[in-house]
Design a protein around this motif. Structure first.
Motif, mmCIF file in Angstrom:
data_model
loop_
_atom_site.group_PDB
_atom_site.id
_atom_site.type_symbol
_atom_site.label_atom_id
_atom_site.label_comp_id
_atom_site.label_asym_id
_atom_site.label_seq_id
_atom_site.Cartn_x
_atom_site.Cartn_y
_atom_site.Cartn_z
ATOM 1 N N THR A 140 0.824 -1.208 0.000
ATOM 2 C CA THR A 140 0.000 0.000 0.000
ATOM 3 C C THR A 140 0.858 1.257 0.000
ATOM 4 N N ILE A 141 0.199 2.358 -0.284
ATOM 5 C CA ILE A 141 0.885 3.643 -0.275
ATOM 6 C C ILE A 141 1.361 3.979 1.133
ATOM 7 N N ALA A 142 0.573 3.636 2.165
ATOM 8 C CA ALA A 142 0.968 3.932 3.548
ATOM 9 C C ALA A 142 2.205 3.140 3.941
ATOM 10 N N LYS A 143 2.232 1.854 3.619
ATOM 11 C CA LYS A 143 3.394 1.034 3.958
ATOM 12 C C LYS A 143 4.643 1.544 3.249
ATOM 13 N N THR A 144 4.482 1.976 2.005
ATOM 14 C CA THR A 144 5.640 2.450 1.242
ATOM 15 C C THR A 144 6.169 3.755 1.822
ATOM 16 N N PHE A 145 5.271 4.676 2.187
ATOM 17 C CA PHE A 145 5.727 5.911 2.837
ATOM 18 C C PHE A 145 6.402 5.599 4.171
ATOM 19 N N ALA A 146 5.813 4.698 4.955
ATOM 20 C CA ALA A 146 6.389 4.351 6.261
ATOM 21 C C ALA A 146 7.772 3.732 6.111
ATOM 22 N N ASP A 147 7.952 2.896 5.100
ATOM 23 C CA ASP A 147 9.253 2.268 4.854
ATOM 24 C C ASP A 147 10.316 3.288 4.490
ATOM 25 N N ASN A 148 9.877 4.485 4.089
ATOM 26 C CA ASN A 148 10.810 5.545 3.713
ATOM 27 C C ASN A 148 10.856 6.678 4.736
ATOM 28 N N GLY A 149 10.524 6.339 5.977
ATOM 29 C CA GLY A 149 10.731 7.273 7.081
ATOM 30 C C GLY A 149 9.591 8.209 7.385
ATOM 31 N N TYR A 150 8.430 8.031 6.764
ATOM 32 C CA TYR A 150 7.288 8.906 7.003
ATOM 33 C C TYR A 150 6.431 8.399 8.163
ATOM 34 N N LYS A 151 5.854 9.336 8.904
ATOM 35 C CA LYS A 151 4.756 9.016 9.801
ATOM 36 C C LYS A 151 3.486 8.963 8.941
ATOM 37 N N THR A 152 2.608 8.003 9.212
ATOM 38 C CA THR A 152 1.411 7.868 8.398
ATOM 39 C C THR A 152 0.172 7.915 9.276
ATOM 40 N N GLY A 153 -0.867 8.593 8.786
ATOM 41 C CA GLY A 153 -2.100 8.720 9.554
ATOM 42 C C GLY A 153 -3.326 8.623 8.673
ATOM 43 N N TYR A 154 -4.378 8.051 9.219
ATOM 44 C CA TYR A 154 -5.643 7.922 8.498
ATOM 45 C C TYR A 154 -6.769 8.437 9.377
ATOM 46 N N ILE A 155 -7.636 9.275 8.774
ATOM 47 C CA ILE A 155 -8.772 9.868 9.481
ATOM 48 C C ILE A 155 -10.010 9.723 8.609
ATOM 49 N N GLY A 156 -11.112 9.177 9.190
ATOM 50 C CA GLY A 156 -12.382 9.170 8.482
ATOM 51 C C GLY A 156 -12.862 7.802 8.063
ATOM 52 N N PHE A 208 5.308 13.530 7.025
ATOM 53 C CA PHE A 208 4.131 12.712 7.261
ATOM 54 C C PHE A 208 3.307 12.542 5.989
ATOM 55 N N PHE A 209 2.574 11.436 5.962
ATOM 56 C CA PHE A 209 1.586 11.164 4.935
ATOM 57 C C PHE A 209 0.244 10.997 5.637
ATOM 58 N N LEU A 210 -0.688 11.898 5.339
ATOM 59 C CA LEU A 210 -1.987 11.915 6.008
ATOM 60 C C LEU A 210 -3.092 11.740 4.979
ATOM 61 N N PHE A 211 -3.987 10.791 5.239
ATOM 62 C CA PHE A 211 -5.129 10.543 4.361
ATOM 63 C C PHE A 211 -6.392 10.892 5.136
ATOM 64 N N VAL A 212 -7.113 11.921 4.672
ATOM 65 C CA VAL A 212 -8.332 12.388 5.339
ATOM 66 C C VAL A 212 -9.519 12.030 4.458
ATOM 67 N N SER A 213 -10.342 11.102 4.934
ATOM 68 C CA SER A 213 -11.402 10.518 4.113
ATOM 69 C C SER A 213 -12.774 10.882 4.668
ATOM 70 N N PHE A 214 -13.479 11.737 3.934
ATOM 71 C CA PHE A 214 -14.805 12.208 4.357
ATOM 72 C C PHE A 214 -15.902 11.286 3.820
ATOM 73 N N LEU A 215 -17.049 11.294 4.467
ATOM 74 C CA LEU A 215 -18.217 10.622 3.916
ATOM 75 C C LEU A 215 -18.930 11.529 2.915
ATOM 76 N N GLU A 216 -18.973 12.816 3.201
ATOM 77 C CA GLU A 216 -19.661 13.759 2.332
ATOM 78 C C GLU A 216 -18.981 13.857 0.958
ATOM 79 N N PRO A 217 -19.763 14.102 -0.122
ATOM 80 C CA PRO A 217 -21.216 14.288 -0.168
ATOM 81 C C PRO A 217 -22.012 13.006 -0.431
#
Length: 458
Positions: A83-99, A171-180
């Motif tokens: 995944t994109i998160a695992k790849t960023f983490a393997d390269n020293g990034y903090k990863t976060g998911y919201i939503g 950091f790599f942050l993924f913010v996932s909304f329900l709207e619209p």
């Protein structure tokens, strides 16, 4: 400058024509429009499958839904998926998911089903754990959290807190909304209080909805109100990055998982390869994307992960099917695909292909246990240059047989490449002889030749 941060601002079920840069006159998206013009606007941006789970699996892996195994809703993403998160983490990034996640098997989402994200404030099915003013998610320890405010604002506040807490980390942050997206238990599109009334005063209805209606006559006001609040939240997030002195070293993408046809193409809101369900608004801003302009190359969900990794200077994993569009942004003459591929494996089993001018789709009898079919039937052919809202289906029309044959070859090539060499049969549509259409075969050949000569990003 240190390594760029990366943020994905991800909406759910948002049509491309909700934005001003795609012709909506209501002024719903001033922040999106401004940043699309100042940064890079991916004008022709599409989902790989118009359904939440499959599209999200493509977004996280850079692969088509049949490749990830998530070919319909309710199938968790494999624990060992790259995944994109695992790849960023393997390269020293903090990863976060919201939503909203929609790639797990339950709520709260087990740690091994979170795609490799380290920080977690999310729900698998946010439409069932929450409501417009009742935002309930789970933290990294599976503890239920209720966030204050309208749901868009609650998740945006959480994203801003994450950025504030990680000012000194890439950091790599993924913010996932329900709207619209609609609220399932009410089958409604609930905007913030008062917004539905604001929309009703000057509402614009896209041509397909004006003609075919569906549920848009009573849902469009709420839907537009949700879009307006999302754009306001997007502006707040960008303001927060500026105030934290992170704006100059943060790449931000705004995109959506699929769009919404308001029950005009089938009995629900998506699961159709029409433009109203597959075309989404997409921009990228930040280092490497400022003044990128309007890019008309055909961009797919599967290209998101490769593009963002490439932009951060990280090697794209070899098993990702999608491609980084960064070379095209840097030089609009760079080579790029001439067509784009869509899959559907829920409600109907279908495949479709879009070029700069044409949309060609095939369908089959649906089997919920199978991701594909051995036999498809031609279902639609649209001339997007003259019919951008796909109101006149040309499938089976005898003057367009040669065009359909060419598109079928191209679609079969995509199927073979993506679906492990699969070679299904595609049966011709029943011939229809034109009345109002008075084209000669020579006109058709000229149209095809012109299409091949078109620069896809002009």
């Amino acid at each position: 400058m240190r390594t760029s941060n990366v943020i994905v601002f991800f909406t759910d079920q948002q049509r491309h024509d909700t934005t001003g840069v795609h012709g909506n006159p209501m002024g719903l998206t001033p922040n999106f429009d401004r940043l699309a013009r100042a940064g890079t606007h991916l004008y022709h941006s599409f989902t790989s499958q118009p359904l939440c789970g499959p599209a999200r699996s493509s977004m996280q892996t850079g692969r088509f839904a049949t490749q990830t195994g998530v070919f319909r809703n309710g199938i968790p993403l494999a624990d060992d998926a790259v995944t994109i998160a695992k790849t960023f983490a393997d390269n020293g990034y903090k990863t976060g998911y919201i939503g909203k996640w929609h790639l797990g098997g339950s709520d709260p989402v087990p740690k091994q089903e979170r795609g490799g994200y380290q920080s977690w404030l999310a729900a698998n099915l946010l439409e069932f754990t929450s409501d417009a003013y009742d935002t309930v998610v789970y933290d990294v320890d599976d503890q239920k959290k209720k966030l204050p405010g309208y749901r868009v604002d609650a998740l945006t506040d959480a994203a801003i807190r994450y950025c504030d807490d990680h000012q000194n980390d890439p950091f790599f942050l993924f913010v996932s909304f329900l709207e619209p997206h609609h609220q399932n238990h009410t089958d409604d599109y609930p905007p913030p209080d008062g917004y539905r009334e604001q929309m009703a005063a000057n509402i614009w209805t896209p041509p397909d909805l004006a003609t075919l209606k569906g549920t848009s006559t009573w849902h469009l006001g709420g839907y537009y109100g949700m879009v307006k609040r999302l754009d306001e939240a997007f502006g707040r997030l960008m303001d927060a990055l500026k105030s934290l002195d992170l704006l100059d070293n943060t790449i931000v993408m705004f995109t959506s998982d699929h769009a919404c046809h308001f029950k005009t193409r089938n009995n629900e809101y998506k699961r159709s390869c029409h433009e109203s369900a597959v075309r989404v608004p997409t921009l990228i801003t930040g280092p490497g994307f400022l003044a990128g302009g309007q890019v008309r190359a055909l961009f797919s969900t599967v290209d998101v992960a490769p593009t963002l990794l490439d932009a951060a200077g990280i090697a794209v994993p070899g098993d990702m099917t999608g491609k980084s569009i960064l070379p095209v942004i840097r030089d609009h003459r760079a080579p790029w695909r001439q067509d784009i591929f869509f899959q559907i494996s829920e409600t109907e089993t279908g495949r479709a292909l879009r070029t700069d001018r044409w949309k060609y789709g095939v369908t089959s009898d649906y089997d919920e246990d199978l991701p594909r079919s051995d036999v498809y039937r031609e279902s639609y052919l649209y001339d997007l240059a003259n019919d951008p809202y796909e109101m006149v289906n040309l499938v089976g029309m005898t003057p367009f047989r040669e065009t359909a044959d060419d598109l079928r070859k191209r679609l079969l090539a995509w199927i073979a490449e993506v679906e492990d060499g699969h070679q299904p049969e595609i049966r011709d549509a029943k011939p229809r002889f034109p009345r109002q259409h008075r084209l000669k075969p020579g006109d058709l050949i000229g149209a095809q030749d012109r299409e091949r000569d078109v620069d896809p990003i002009e």
